[in-house]
Design a protein around this motif. Structure first.
Motif, PDB file in Angstrom:
ATOM      1  N   LEU A 283       0.833  -1.212   0.000  1.00 31.85           N
ATOM      2  CA  LEU A 283       0.000   0.000   0.000  1.00 31.85           C
ATOM      3  C   LEU A 283       0.866   1.260   0.000  1.00 31.85           C
ATOM      4  O   LEU A 283       0.575   2.232  -0.711  1.00 31.85           O
ATOM      5  CB  LEU A 283      -0.926  -0.011   1.221  1.00 31.85           C
ATOM      6  CG  LEU A 283      -2.086  -1.015   1.174  1.00 31.85           C
ATOM      7  CD1 LEU A 283      -2.826  -1.029   2.507  1.00 31.85           C
ATOM      8  CD2 LEU A 283      -3.051  -0.663   0.038  1.00 31.85           C
ATOM      9  N   ILE A 284       1.930   1.246   0.806  1.00 33.98           N
ATOM     10  CA  ILE A 284       2.829   2.406   0.844  1.00 33.98           C
ATOM     11  C   ILE A 284       3.459   2.629  -0.524  1.00 33.98           C
ATOM     12  O   ILE A 284       3.547   3.767  -1.020  1.00 33.98           O
ATOM     13  CB  ILE A 284       3.913   2.190   1.919  1.00 33.98           C
ATOM     14  CG1 ILE A 284       3.280   2.221   3.317  1.00 33.98           C
ATOM     15  CG2 ILE A 284       5.014   3.240   1.805  1.00 33.98           C
ATOM     16  CD1 ILE A 284       4.236   1.833   4.427  1.00 33.98           C
ATOM     17  N   LEU A 285       3.894   1.536  -1.158  1.00 36.05           N
ATOM     18  CA  LEU A 285       4.498   1.647  -2.485  1.00 36.05           C
ATOM     19  C   LEU A 285       3.495   2.173  -3.505  1.00 36.05           C
ATOM     20  O   LEU A 285       3.825   3.024  -4.351  1.00 36.05           O
ATOM     21  CB  LEU A 285       5.021   0.270  -2.917  1.00 36.05           C
ATOM     22  CG  LEU A 285       5.721   0.203  -4.275  1.00 36.05           C
ATOM     23  CD1 LEU A 285       6.968   1.086  -4.272  1.00 36.05           C
ATOM     24  CD2 LEU A 285       6.096  -1.236  -4.609  1.00 36.05           C
ATOM     25  N   PHE A 286       2.243   1.696  -3.400  1.00 39.20           N
ATOM     26  CA  PHE A 286       1.200   2.126  -4.335  1.00 39.20           C
ATOM     27  C   PHE A 286       0.940   3.625  -4.216  1.00 39.20           C
ATOM     28  O   PHE A 286       0.904   4.355  -5.216  1.00 39.20           O
ATOM     29  CB  PHE A 286      -0.086   1.339  -4.058  1.00 39.20           C
ATOM     30  CG  PHE A 286      -1.288   1.858  -4.794  1.00 39.20           C
ATOM     31  CD1 PHE A 286      -1.457   1.597  -6.150  1.00 39.20           C
ATOM     32  CD2 PHE A 286      -2.242   2.619  -4.134  1.00 39.20           C
ATOM     33  CE1 PHE A 286      -2.570   2.083  -6.825  1.00 39.20           C
ATOM     34  CE2 PHE A 286      -3.351   3.101  -4.801  1.00 39.20           C
ATOM     35  CZ  PHE A 286      -3.521   2.834  -6.158  1.00 39.20           C
ATOM     36  N   PHE A 287       0.780   4.111  -2.965  1.00 43.36           N
ATOM     37  CA  PHE A 287       0.475   5.533  -2.773  1.00 43.36           C
ATOM     38  C   PHE A 287       1.674   6.412  -3.124  1.00 43.36           C
ATOM     39  O   PHE A 287       1.511   7.539  -3.612  1.00 43.36           O
ATOM     40  CB  PHE A 287       0.031   5.784  -1.331  1.00 43.36           C
ATOM     41  CG  PHE A 287      -1.368   5.308  -1.046  1.00 43.36           C
ATOM     42  CD1 PHE A 287      -2.458   5.875  -1.710  1.00 43.36           C
ATOM     43  CD2 PHE A 287      -1.608   4.293  -0.135  1.00 43.36           C
ATOM     44  CE1 PHE A 287      -3.748   5.436  -1.458  1.00 43.36           C
ATOM     45  CE2 PHE A 287      -2.893   3.852   0.116  1.00 43.36           C
ATOM     46  CZ  PHE A 287      -3.973   4.417  -0.545  1.00 43.36           C
ATOM     47  N   ALA A 288       2.885   5.905  -2.888  1.00 42.39           N
ATOM     48  CA  ALA A 288       4.078   6.680  -3.239  1.00 42.39           C
ATOM     49  C   ALA A 288       4.164   6.868  -4.746  1.00 42.39           C
ATOM     50  O   ALA A 288       4.440   7.977  -5.242  1.00 42.39           O
ATOM     51  CB  ALA A 288       5.322   5.973  -2.708  1.00 42.39           C
ATOM     52  N   ARG A 289       3.917   5.792  -5.479  1.00 43.62           N
ATOM     53  CA  ARG A 289       3.951   5.898  -6.940  1.00 43.62           C
ATOM     54  C   ARG A 289       2.817   6.778  -7.455  1.00 43.62           C
ATOM     55  O   ARG A 289       2.975   7.532  -8.429  1.00 43.62           O
ATOM     56  CB  ARG A 289       3.862   4.508  -7.558  1.00 43.62           C
ATOM     57  CG  ARG A 289       5.139   3.697  -7.377  1.00 43.62           C
ATOM     58  CD  ARG A 289       5.071   2.389  -8.115  1.00 43.62           C
ATOM     59  NE  ARG A 289       6.332   1.673  -8.051  1.00 43.62           N
ATOM     60  CZ  ARG A 289       6.538   0.491  -8.621  1.00 43.62           C
ATOM     61  NH1 ARG A 289       5.544  -0.093  -9.291  1.00 43.62           N
ATOM     62  NH2 ARG A 289       7.714  -0.088  -8.529  1.00 43.62           N
TER      63      ARG A 289
END
Length: 312
Positions: A283-289
């Motif tokens: 989820l963190i990776l998704f929102f960062a991208r």
């Protein structure tokens, strides 16, 4: 008069001798009387199990007697897995259902509505389930038992060959099991651990390995079941050996059928934490991208305007 005294003494000696012979050397809780001598042990209210005291008592009968004594407040103190399918008894003692010859019934419920299937050693080999939903079509035979014994410290070092011979002699003299069933023996002097594999041919139904293992467990972990409570102390190189712990692994002719339900709460908690951590990371990776993409989309029109102004 003298002859009457001699006769009385002879009768007393005869009675004492008969009483001494009418005992069960393999179970200290047994009561014996009658001519010929017959021994039994209490396994329920007004229920006695007749015993064959010329050999070790079947494990199923022993467990029933222990459970009865526990309910009555009487004293009951009496190297790793060899294969991937080996397992230990994590459930402990329960009140089993026995066949007339002392073998375990394949399905056990401990007087509850929750049941499970056991092997010939009475050890659970399936998940537990509803009484009507569990089906145990056969009593799967245990053909291999691994004993991991840890002995107390000794004054002198032990010879591995002598240790194996002493354990083999104990198998025969104490547990009525031929030493020929000792398939392998390994000794770690630093850990003070000896590993003994006791194996019978697949399909053999004449030898019950569970009796030996259960008596030995009681010898090491609690107190001996034998009349007189003589300790299990094999002699190795002139030294009497005392054991402080034992682990018993069971290998059946067919692998057990445990599922994820068998996992402990701690293991399940660890799995849940790991899964949540992975999901959180994704989820963190998704929102960062997503944030980077939004920033890129905002800056792109601005750069295009600047390029057009410079061209004009």
């Amino acid at each position: 008069m003298k002859s009457l005294v001699l006769l009385a003494l002879w009768l007393c000696a005869f009675v004492v001798g008969a009483w001494a012979q009418c005992q069960c050397p393999y179970l200290k809780w047994a009561t014996c009387d009658g001519t010929p001598c017959q021994c039994s042990v209490s396994v329920g209210n007004g229920e006695k199990q007749v015993l064959n005291c010329s050999t070790l008592v079947p494990k199923c009968f022993l467990m029933k007697a222990e459970m009865y004594r526990a309910r009555k407040g009487l004293s009951t103190r009496t190297g790793g897995k060899p294969t991937e399918h080996a397992f230990v008894d994590n459930d402990g003692i329960y009140d089993p259902e026995c066949e007339i010859d002392g073998r375990f019934k394949a399905k056990q419920c401990n007087n509850t509505n929750e049941c499970w299937c056991v092997n010939s050693a009475g050890v659970r080999r399936t998940d537990k389930g509803d009484k009507d939903g569990i089906s145990c079509s056969e009593l799967v035979e245990t053909h291999w038992i691994r004993l991991e014994l840890k002995h107390k410290e000794t004054q002198a070092k032990l010879d591995a060959t002598q240790l194996k011979a002493a354990l083999g002699a104990a198998m025969e003299s104490r547990y009525n099991l031929s030493a020929s069933y000792m398939n392998n023996s390994e000794y770690d002097p630093q850990a003070r651990v000896v590993v003994v594999d006791v194996v019978k041919p697949v399909g053999n139904r004449n030898v019950d390995l569970s009796r030996m293992a259960y008596y030995m467990e009681k010898d090491v972990k609690v107190l001996p079941l034998f009349e007189g409570e003589k300790k299990f102390q094999p002699t190795v190189g002139g030294q009497q050996l005392d054991f402080e712990n034992i682990v018993v692994y069971y290998v059946d002719e067919k692998p057990p059928t445990f599922t994820m339900k068998r996992l402990t709460g701690g293991i399940i908690a660890v799995i849940v934490v790991v899964v949540l951590a992975v999901v959180a990371g994704l989820l963190i990776l998704f929102f960062a991208r997503r944030r980077e993409r939004a920033r890129y989309e905002k800056t792109q029109p601005r750069e295009m305007d600047e390029m057009q102004q410079s061209l004009s």
